[in-house]
Design a protein around this motif. Structure first.
Motif, PDB file in Angstrom:
ATOM      1  N   ALA A  23      73.726 -71.825  36.603  1.00 11.44           N
ATOM      2  CA  ALA A  23      74.596 -70.691  36.919  1.00 11.44           C
ATOM      3  C   ALA A  23      74.954 -69.886  35.672  1.00 11.44           C
ATOM      4  N   GLU A  54      72.884 -69.155  33.269  1.00 11.01           N
ATOM      5  CA  GLU A  54      71.681 -68.585  32.686  1.00 11.01           C
ATOM      6  C   GLU A  54      71.797 -67.090  32.400  1.00 11.01           C
ATOM      7  N   PRO A  55      72.382 -66.258  33.287  1.00  9.34           N
ATOM      8  CA  PRO A  55      72.512 -64.832  32.950  1.00  9.34           C
ATOM      9  C   PRO A  55      73.256 -64.593  31.636  1.00  9.34           C
ATOM     10  N   SER A  98      60.293 -64.968  36.983  1.00 10.78           N
ATOM     11  CA  SER A  98      60.784 -66.257  37.470  1.00 10.78           C
ATOM     12  C   SER A  98      59.666 -66.984  38.191  1.00 10.78           C
ATOM     13  N   HIS A 144      70.309 -64.086  41.631  1.00 10.05           N
ATOM     14  CA  HIS A 144      70.293 -64.531  40.239  1.00 10.05           C
ATOM     15  C   HIS A 144      69.656 -63.465  39.348  1.00 10.05           C
ATOM     16  N   GLY A 169      66.176 -66.353  44.986  1.00  9.96           N
ATOM     17  CA  GLY A 169      66.640 -66.108  43.620  1.00  9.96           C
ATOM     18  C   GLY A 169      66.918 -64.649  43.324  1.00  9.96           C
ATOM     19  N   ASP A 173      72.218 -60.566  38.966  1.00 17.03           N
ATOM     20  CA  ASP A 173      73.313 -60.899  38.041  1.00 17.03           C
ATOM     21  C   ASP A 173      72.852 -60.774  36.588  1.00 17.03           C
ATOM     22  N   THR A 174      71.641 -61.223  36.301  1.00 17.38           N
ATOM     23  CA  THR A 174      71.118 -61.164  34.932  1.00 17.38           C
ATOM     24  C   THR A 174      70.921 -59.720  34.482  1.00 17.38           C
ATOM     25  N   MET A 195      65.459 -69.256  36.309  1.00 16.82           N
ATOM     26  CA  MET A 195      65.519 -70.266  37.376  1.00 16.82           C
ATOM     27  C   MET A 195      64.610 -71.467  37.134  1.00 16.82           C
ATOM     28  N   ILE A 228      69.275 -74.263  39.896  1.00 16.28           N
ATOM     29  CA  ILE A 228      69.302 -73.255  38.836  1.00 16.28           C
ATOM     30  C   ILE A 228      70.560 -73.403  37.994  1.00 16.28           C
TER      31      ILE A 228
END
Length: 428
Positions: free
Chosen positions: A209, A211-212, A231, A244, A241, A247-248, A185, A207
């Motif tokens: 999107a 990134e993951p 983060s 996020h 976050g 998801d990662t 992030m 952020i």
């Protein structure tokens, strides 16, 4: 001939008139200069007269003042009072402090006495910046592989942003498992802790999107056994976050189920729903740092953080998933006392924290909070033994230890020791 004279007469008259006007103008300018000189002379004479008159008028005042001084000196010589006569008497002295106020004053004096001012800087606080060490780090093939892939994927690591002194050991995996800490992030935090070298802003950029996916690609290239995700604080986002993060973690686990994932997260402003989102993503270690003892929270951390708030999120994570490993970290050298560190360790154990790390606070720049004390090596060994005696599964304690320092090795070693102990119990 009379006709020629009559023809030249107008020209002669015009020339005569021009000469007359020129003479008059020249005489006027000279008269103006003469007049201005006369005025200047008159003003000088007037000023001189005023000065002389003022000097005559002030002479008696000076004489009077000097006489007054003589009279005052004579009166002081007759008077027998001393300096003590001008100081307040014992009856006028302020009342003595209460026991609580005196204890607070003594505590403050003790804290100032323990200040790092005048204490020599230990070798570990500066040795890692030597040219030879940096050269060895850069030559490490695993370090260069991690560094190169970061540039292409536009990822940020806390190892670089926070100027971690152990970047070569973790990225290179000097003694075993290579570990990296990726900062999700962005690189701009919404909070401003006094010890942290991360950039701050109340309106950080949005952020990424994708990134993951980028993180999953990077980890696949590195071939790491253990990855730490952390983060910046994103109080500008509704869930801080947490989604996020989830998801990662989910994507990393789908690509490599054997990969161990640690999430070093914020307190999410105490929102346990955000904690649940991260915990249920499939991570192995839920980490959140209390940073320091309860008394120093306001001095060290951002005002939006809090000691009890941090403990509550750690407890919620352990309650939601008892199998998840919980972890926290404490900085030393910021003005804490031994009894306060004891209390912090007891509080962490009470909420189910299993791994704790201790490290020396090192000032990133002159704009940051100063170091109050360089803690001796023996004290780190002392806290390691005390933590283990309290029941922590693993305690990493050394001046340059950070919350994610060789996290994979610490995690694996702790789990191996735990399994050996369980096996020994079964055999008996």
């Amino acid at each position: 001939r009379p006709q020629r004279i009559s023809a030249l007469l107008p020209a002669f008259v015009a020339v005569s008139l021009f000469i007359s006007l020129f003479i008059l103008a020249e005489m006027g300018s000279r008269s103006q200069v003469v007049f201005s000189r006369l005025l200047a002379s008159a003003s000088r004479s007037r000023l001189s007269g005023n000065f002389q008159q003022r000097a005559k008028s002030t002479t008696p005042d000076v004489m009077n003042n000097s006489s007054k001084v003589e009279v005052l000196r004579a009166e002081l010589q007759k008077d027998s009072r001393t300096l003590n006569d001008f100081l307040p008497s014992k009856a006028q002295q302020p009342p003595q402090l209460s026991a609580a106020a005196q204890a607070a004053l003594n505590s403050r004096e003790e804290e100032l006495h323990r200040s790092v001012l005048g204490q020599p800087k230990p070798d570990y606080a500066r040795a890692d910046g030597t040219f030879s060490r940096l050269r060895n780090i850069v030559k490490d093939p695993n370090y260069r592989k991690v560094k190169g892939s970061l540039k292409g994927l536009e990822l940020t690591t806390v190892c670089e942003e926070a100027k971690c002194p152990n970047i070569g050991e973790c990225w290179g995996g000097e003694t075993g498992t290579a570990t990296a800490t990726i900062m999700l992030m962005g690189d701009t935090c919404t909070r401003g802790c006094k010890f942290c070298n991360i950039k701050t802003s109340q309106a950080p950029p949005p952020i990424d999107a994708n990134e993951p996916r980028k993180v999953a690609e990077a980890v696949a290239k590195w071939g790491l056994d253990y990855i730490v995700l952390t983060s910046v604080d994103r109080d500008d986002m509704p869930d801080g976050g947490a989604g996020h993060f989830a998801d990662t973690v989910t994507l990393l686990k789908s690509l490599n189920p054997k990969l161990k994932v640690e999430a070093l997260v914020s307190d999410f402003q105490g929102n346990t729903d955000c904690v649940r989102t991260v915990v249920e993503s499939g991570l192995d270690v839920y980490a959140h740092n209390i940073e320091t003892v309860e008394r120093l929270q306001g001095r060290v951390r951002d005002r939006r953080a809090g000691y009890q708030q941090s403990l509550a999120t750690l407890e919620a994570a352990k309650t939601m998933r008892p199998d998840v490993v919980t972890k926290s970290s404490i900085m030393l050298g910021v003005g804490e006392k031994d009894e306060e560190v004891y209390a912090a360790l007891k509080d962490l154990r009470a909420v189910g924290v299993e791994i704790v790390t201790f490290g020396q606070y090192l000032r990133p720049s002159r704009k940051h909070m100063r170091v109050y004390e360089y803690v001796e090596f023996d004290k780190y060994d002392f806290w390691r033994k005390e933590g283990e005696a309290m029941g922590f599964a693993y305690v990493a304690s050394a001046p340059l230890v950070r919350s994610s320092y060789k996290a994979g090795e610490f995690f694996i070693n702790a789990m191996i020791d735990q399994r050996r102990a369980e096996k020994a119990k079964l055999s008996n």
